[in-house]
Design an enzyme around this catalytic site. Structure first.
Site, PDB file in Angstrom:
ATOM      1  N   ARG A   1      62.455 -63.167 -25.545  1.00 19.16           N
ATOM      2  CA  ARG A   1      62.855 -62.720 -23.942  1.00 19.16           C
ATOM      3  C   ARG A   1      63.072 -63.376 -22.991  1.00 19.16           C
ATOM      4  NH1 ARG A   1      61.720 -56.538 -25.199  1.00 19.16           N
ATOM      5  NH2 ARG A   1      63.449 -56.171 -26.676  1.00 19.16           N
TER       6      ARG A   1
ATOM      7  N   ASP B   1      64.160 -45.560 -13.789  1.00 18.29           N
ATOM      8  CA  ASP B   1      63.770 -46.266 -14.402  1.00 18.29           C
ATOM      9  C   ASP B   1      62.988 -47.336 -14.204  1.00 18.29           C
ATOM     10  OD1 ASP B   1      64.809 -46.886 -17.424  1.00 18.29           O
ATOM     11  OD2 ASP B   1      64.484 -48.591 -16.728  1.00 18.29           O
TER      12      ASP B   1
END
Length: 275
Positions: free
Chosen positions: A37, A143
């Site tokens: 990632r 978030d």
């Protein structure tokens, strides 16, 4: 270009940094996931190793790179109306909730990702509350990733993202638009107005911002699986404090409040009520 390899020492540093600043607990077996990632980002910055990337993170006092890291590490998998049994439960109990609150409803969609969950809530309430416009409804959607919040605030979704929606919902609550020669769907402004989007870290965030706020319903699904037990317990205690009496907490189907049931009554799988 030569593949970057995340060395164990570098992973240990990143592991500790991510836990401290994001709250996600990464097991040692996640080393290859972190490598996959972050590799592209390391190259984008012109750095030659993950060690240099760690130094870059530490030196970034403005938190710009931390925000980018949060987006890369957190898993943003979502869809409209996930976990059907929870919606059936909510439909059955909605009249009693509204009776208790006098038509005022405060809901928190924690870890809302790209917005499908809070918009599902808004559509659900519009469908199942008679004279919904006369009710006082507010949905807070938060978030850790500003990247996904930008998508959520736009409220524009691809045909693939809308596949889980009933055709009637798509016609009633969305308008078709063209985006880069592809048909997409934009959520109606009527529903958008009910939702407030905010960036917030469930682990390191300043909960003082929620002073005087109480929620009738909190959705926090498939998030706690990334936290260790002490972090999970601390988060559940916060949710318990922030819920109104008899308020509901909805978590992911793979999660359970194993150590916290004394604070909540289990109503169904992954659904709990504050006593």
């Amino acid at each position: 270009m030569e593949q970057l390899v995340l060395k164990r020492r570098e992973f240990t540093l990143l592991q500790a940094f991510i836990y401290q600043h994001i709250g996600i607990s990464l097991g040692d077996h996640k080393i290859y996931l972190v490598q996959a990632r972050l590799a592209k980002r390391v190259k984008q910055l012109g750095l030659e190793s993950f060690g240099e990337y760690y130094d870059h993170l530490v030196a970034d006092t403005k938190g710009v790179e931390l925000e980018y890291l949060s987006s890369l590490i957190s898993t943003n998998v979502t869809s409209f109306f996930r976990e059907q049994k929870q919606w059936e439960f909510l439909k059955a109990h909605l009249p009693s909730i509204l009776e208790r609150t006098g038509g005022k409803l405060r809901i928190w969609s924690a870890a809302c990702s790209t917005g499908e969950e809070p918009y599902s809530l808004a559509m659900f309430l519009a469908e199942h509350i008679p004279n919904v416009t006369q009710c006082d409804i507010k949905i807070l959607a938060t978030d850790v990733s500003s990247k996904v919040l930008k998508i959520a605030m736009k409220g524009i979704y691809s045909q693939k993202a809308c596949m889980s929606l009933k055709e009637g919902y798509l016609r009633k609550y969305f308008s078709p638009i063209m985006v880069e020669n592809e048909v997409c769907y934009r959520i109606n402004d009527m529903l958008k107005k009910q939702i407030i989007f905010r960036e917030f870290n469930l682990v390191t965030g300043q909960y003082s911002l929620f002073a005087q706020k109480e929620f009738d319903i909190i959705f926090c699904r498939n998030v706690m699986i990334y936290f260790d037990k002490p972090t999970q317990n601390a988060l559940i205690e916060r949710f318990h404090t922030m819920l109104t009496k008899e308020g509901y907490l909805f978590i992911g189907s793979s999660e359970a409040l194993t150590d916290m049931k004394k604070e909540f009554k289990s109503k169904s799988a992954s659904i709990y009520q504050k006593g």
